[in-house]
Enzyme design. Structure first.
Site, PDB file in Angstrom:
ATOM      1  N   ARG A  59       0.948  -1.215  -0.020  1.00 63.73           N
ATOM      2  CA  ARG A  59       0.025   0.065   0.034  1.00 63.73           C
ATOM      3  C   ARG A  59       0.964   1.162   0.048  1.00 63.73           C
ATOM      4  O   ARG A  59       0.450   2.304  -0.029  1.00 63.73           O
ATOM      5  CB  ARG A  59      -1.062  -0.108   1.145  1.00 63.73           C
ATOM      6  CG  ARG A  59      -0.381  -0.112   2.369  1.00 63.73           C
ATOM      7  CD  ARG A  59      -1.254   0.014   3.507  1.00 63.73           C
ATOM      8  NE  ARG A  59      -0.960  -0.555   4.813  1.00 63.73           N
ATOM      9  CZ  ARG A  59      -1.681  -0.909   6.048  1.00 63.73           C
ATOM     10  NH1 ARG A  59      -3.081  -0.757   5.789  1.00 63.73           N
ATOM     11  NH2 ARG A  59      -1.283  -1.580   6.890  1.00 63.73           N
ATOM     12  N   LYS A 157      -0.192 -20.120   7.157  1.00 66.16           N
ATOM     13  CA  LYS A 157      -0.692 -20.172   8.497  1.00 66.16           C
ATOM     14  C   LYS A 157      -0.910 -19.020   9.372  1.00 66.16           C
ATOM     15  O   LYS A 157       0.046 -17.983   8.994  1.00 66.16           O
ATOM     16  CB  LYS A 157       0.144 -21.569   9.363  1.00 66.16           C
ATOM     17  CG  LYS A 157       1.266 -20.866  10.094  1.00 66.16           C
ATOM     18  CD  LYS A 157       1.929 -21.615  10.909  1.00 66.16           C
ATOM     19  CE  LYS A 157       2.520 -20.808  12.234  1.00 66.16           C
ATOM     20  NZ  LYS A 157       3.185 -21.231  13.086  1.00 66.16           N
ATOM     21  N   HIS A 187       5.342 -24.902   6.279  1.00 70.26           N
ATOM     22  CA  HIS A 187       6.634 -24.704   5.841  1.00 70.26           C
ATOM     23  C   HIS A 187       7.407 -26.129   6.247  1.00 70.26           C
ATOM     24  O   HIS A 187       8.334 -26.345   5.497  1.00 70.26           O
ATOM     25  CB  HIS A 187       7.459 -23.377   5.857  1.00 70.26           C
ATOM     26  CG  HIS A 187       7.984 -23.286   7.387  1.00 70.26           C
ATOM     27  ND1 HIS A 187       6.951 -22.843   8.340  1.00 70.26           N
ATOM     28  CD2 HIS A 187       8.933 -23.686   8.006  1.00 70.26           C
ATOM     29  CE1 HIS A 187       7.951 -22.647   9.355  1.00 70.26           C
ATOM     30  NE2 HIS A 187       9.197 -23.167   9.326  1.00 70.26           N
ATOM     31  N   LYS A 191      10.444 -29.039   4.013  1.00 70.49           N
ATOM     32  CA  LYS A 191      12.037 -29.403   4.687  1.00 70.49           C
ATOM     33  C   LYS A 191      12.631 -30.420   3.898  1.00 70.49           C
ATOM     34  O   LYS A 191      12.022 -31.556   3.839  1.00 70.49           O
ATOM     35  CB  LYS A 191      11.983 -29.211   6.291  1.00 70.49           C
ATOM     36  CG  LYS A 191      11.830 -27.811   6.842  1.00 70.49           C
ATOM     37  CD  LYS A 191      11.858 -28.081   8.543  1.00 70.49           C
ATOM     38  CE  LYS A 191      11.851 -26.692   8.948  1.00 70.49           C
ATOM     39  NZ  LYS A 191      12.642 -25.922   8.976  1.00 70.49           N
ATOM     40  N   ASP A 244       0.049 -22.469  17.855  1.00 69.93           N
ATOM     41  CA  ASP A 244       0.804 -21.988  16.855  1.00 69.93           C
ATOM     42  C   ASP A 244       1.871 -23.017  16.394  1.00 69.93           C
ATOM     43  O   ASP A 244       2.335 -22.985  15.128  1.00 69.93           O
ATOM     44  CB  ASP A 244       1.743 -21.041  17.899  1.00 69.93           C
ATOM     45  CG  ASP A 244       2.567 -19.765  16.872  1.00 69.93           C
ATOM     46  OD1 ASP A 244       2.090 -19.490  15.788  1.00 69.93           O
ATOM     47  OD2 ASP A 244       3.719 -19.759  17.064  1.00 69.93           O
ATOM     48  N   HIS A 249       2.440 -27.689  12.501  1.00 69.61           N
ATOM     49  CA  HIS A 249       3.991 -28.277  12.399  1.00 69.61           C
ATOM     50  C   HIS A 249       4.120 -29.801  13.012  1.00 69.61           C
ATOM     51  O   HIS A 249       4.470 -30.573  12.226  1.00 69.61           O
ATOM     52  CB  HIS A 249       5.049 -27.484  12.981  1.00 69.61           C
ATOM     53  CG  HIS A 249       5.045 -26.066  12.214  1.00 69.61           C
ATOM     54  ND1 HIS A 249       4.616 -25.660  11.082  1.00 69.61           N
ATOM     55  CD2 HIS A 249       5.405 -24.861  13.009  1.00 69.61           C
ATOM     56  CE1 HIS A 249       4.852 -24.522  10.789  1.00 69.61           C
ATOM     57  NE2 HIS A 249       5.157 -24.010  11.980  1.00 69.61           N
TER      58      HIS A 249
END
Ligand code: NDP
Length: 501
Positions: A59, A157, A187, A191, A244, A249
């Site tokens: 922006r 996420k 992510h 890996k 989290d 994960h």
């Protein structure tokens, strides 16, 4: 889209033709710290198709030269000036374009649409923005007629903070995109070692024949972070480690370890097998929650010989928070392969060191011919390390050498260190693989809607159980290995954490 989504990663540029990238939130932390360096690395490795263009959307008012200068600075900062090849850099900067859009203003999308139309390209929209903007972005792209069947959308996420809120986000995405067009990032799936789990398990019959409750005593998945909150106290305090880290994960790692062999290496086959594992996860009995779960929060301590503040003394800490910065839990998978073999998950912030590893603890043999005093070391362990360096090591038992040693056993590693065994190959960052696969339209490494929602369902149930049991937070000092109660919990089930009890 047909399921030609193979998880075999090739380096051809086939499938990339005329696919361009539109990066929303292009000047945010994720984009500057991860995505831009990743795109440069793909450029340098010549993995981007010649006609791929990148539209940076933000922006702020910038002209294109200012944007390029900013991105060049960013690459210098995160990759190091000595790592940058001038030809690759110049090719990369040529791909960059800029469009100023306030993402909540529908009118601003007309200019974006006009620029994209001129490209005659299929679009991958990457939403590196707060999830609260997903709905506006999709709706305004749709109203501007910028979405068609060939577009793809990549989202980060967290997909919600519980099952209900994740459904709201998924429903919004589904209004404008078919599931085959949606790429949800975790992510960890990008890996190298997580990819290697598929090779290790399914290309080596040696392991696959042992990969069940007959031979495996228990599985441990530990993700320890040495950092604290890193200026994100407000965000983290609303989430905690369960939402989290565990919901995404750790459960993805659990699925990769526990799933049955997929019939093919396709996105549908792999994701179907992961979903079966998530469906088979047993809820934790609210009556026994304290036997299966430990929550912790770090207090003032020491990290690398320096004083480190506790969670409630971190910058920006505003409340006397009850958020967990550590969690250890015992999960059970109720299916033929795993009943009786628990999976212990553990993750914490401000721990002694940064390490992510999966440890398969094999059972000792039923009949022992060695000195019973040595029983405690007679289990093999397979240690799959994802961080800080990627390696696989099998702990095997051998005889202590020496004429005076009789049949004294010792445990030694058969060790595969990928930095050494494949030293010619640079280990790519997870985002490199994920971006490349998204651009190719391969969904194998992305999370399907049902996976996200089943993971939330399981986590929500456990959170409800700990709230109704009024489970207390255990203290652990910053820079330690977590609360001692996590060791007590696993020991009451007859097991031990690999490293630190
Ligand atoms: P940031 O807040 O750093 O970046 C968000 C970007 O969105 C900013 O550049 C911001 O622009 C832009 N933005 C916000 N509102 C508008 C608007 N109305 N119009 C135009 N642009 C707007 O967040 P992160 O980069 O950290 O995170 C982005 C996403 O990635 C989040 O979903 C996060 O959860 C996820 N994620 C991030 C990780 C990370 O390492 N950072 C890791 C894993 C996931 P402006 O600069 O102008 O405010």
């Amino acid at each position: 889209m047909s399921d030609n989504n193979s998880s075999n990663i090739d380096t051809s540029t086939e499938g990339l033709l005329s696919h361009s990238l539109v990066l929303f939130g292009a000047l945010g932390d994720l984009s500057l710290r991860k995505l831009m360096p990743t795109l440069y690395q793909l450029e340098h490795a010549q993995l981007l198709s010649d006609d791929l263009k990148i539209m940076a959307v933000a922006r702020s008012a910038f002209n294109i030269d200012e944007l390029k200068a900013r991105i060049k600075d960013t690459l210098n900062q995160y990759l190091g000036a000595e790592q940058l090849n001038s030809e690759s850099l110049s090719r990369f900067l040529k791909r960059l374009h800029y469009c100023q859009v306030d993402l909540i203003q529908a009118a601003d999308y007309a200019a974006l649409k006009e620029k994209l139309d001129a490209w005659h390209s299929r679009m991958t929209f990457y939403l590196a923005t707060p999830p609260s903007l997903y709905s506006d972005i999709c709706q305004h792209l749709h109203s501007a007629n910028a979405i068609n069947n060939e577009c793809r959308i990549v989202v980060e996420k967290p997909i919600g903070h519980d099952l209900a809120s994740s459904k709201v986000i998924n429903d919004k995405l589904a209004l404008y995109f078919d599931e085959s067009q949606i790429f949800r990032i975790d992510h960890y799936l990008g890996k190298e070692t997580v990819q290697n789990l598929i090779a290790l398990r399914f290309a080596n019959p040696l392991f696959e024949t042992q990969w069940n409750n007959q031979y495996i005593d228990y599985v441990e998945i530990s993700v320890a972070e040495d950092v604290g909150i890193e200026g994100r106290w407000g965000y983290f305090d609303k989430a905690g480690q369960m939402r989290d880290m565990v919901q995404n994960h750790l459960l993805q790692l659990l699925c990769m370890v526990a799933m049955d062999p997929p019939s093919q290496l396709t996105a549908t086959s792999i994701r179907d097998e992961k979903v079966k594992v998530l469906r088979a996860l047993k809820p934790i009995d609210p009556e026994k929650v304290n036997k299966h779960l430990v929550l912790g929060q770090y207090t003032d301590g020491q990290f690398q010989q320096q004083p480190a503040p506790g969670y409630l003394n971190e910058a920006d800490a505003v409340t006397n928070s009850g958020t967990e910065t550590f969690i250890a839990l015992r999960a059970e998978i109720a299916n033929w392969r795993w009943t009786g073999t628990p999976f212990y998950l553990r993750t914490g912030k401000r721990m002694a060191s940064k390490v992510t590893e999966v440890i398969i603890h094999f059972k000792a043999s039923n009949h022992q011919i060695f000195d019973p005093k040595q029983a405690s070391i007679t289990q093999n362990q397979l240690v799959i390390r994802l961080q800080p360096y990627e390696s696989i090591s099998l702990q095997v038992l051998t005889k202590e050498q020496g004429i005076d040693k009789q049949m004294q056993l010792r445990r030694d590693p058969l060790h595969l260190d990928f930095a050494q065994t494949q030293s010619q190959a640079r280990i790519p960052d997870a985002y490199e693989r994920l971006l490349l696969e998204a651009l190719k339209g391969n969904q194998s490494l992305f999370v399907r809607r049902d996976e996200v929602e089943l993971a939330w369902q399981w986590c929500d149930q456990i959170r409800q159980a700990w709230h109704s049991a009024e489970l207390e937070l255990e203290d652990y000092a910053a820079g330690s290995n977590g609360p001692k109660q996590a060791c007590n919990m696993i020991e009451t089930h007859g097991h031990r954490w690999y490293e630190d009890c």
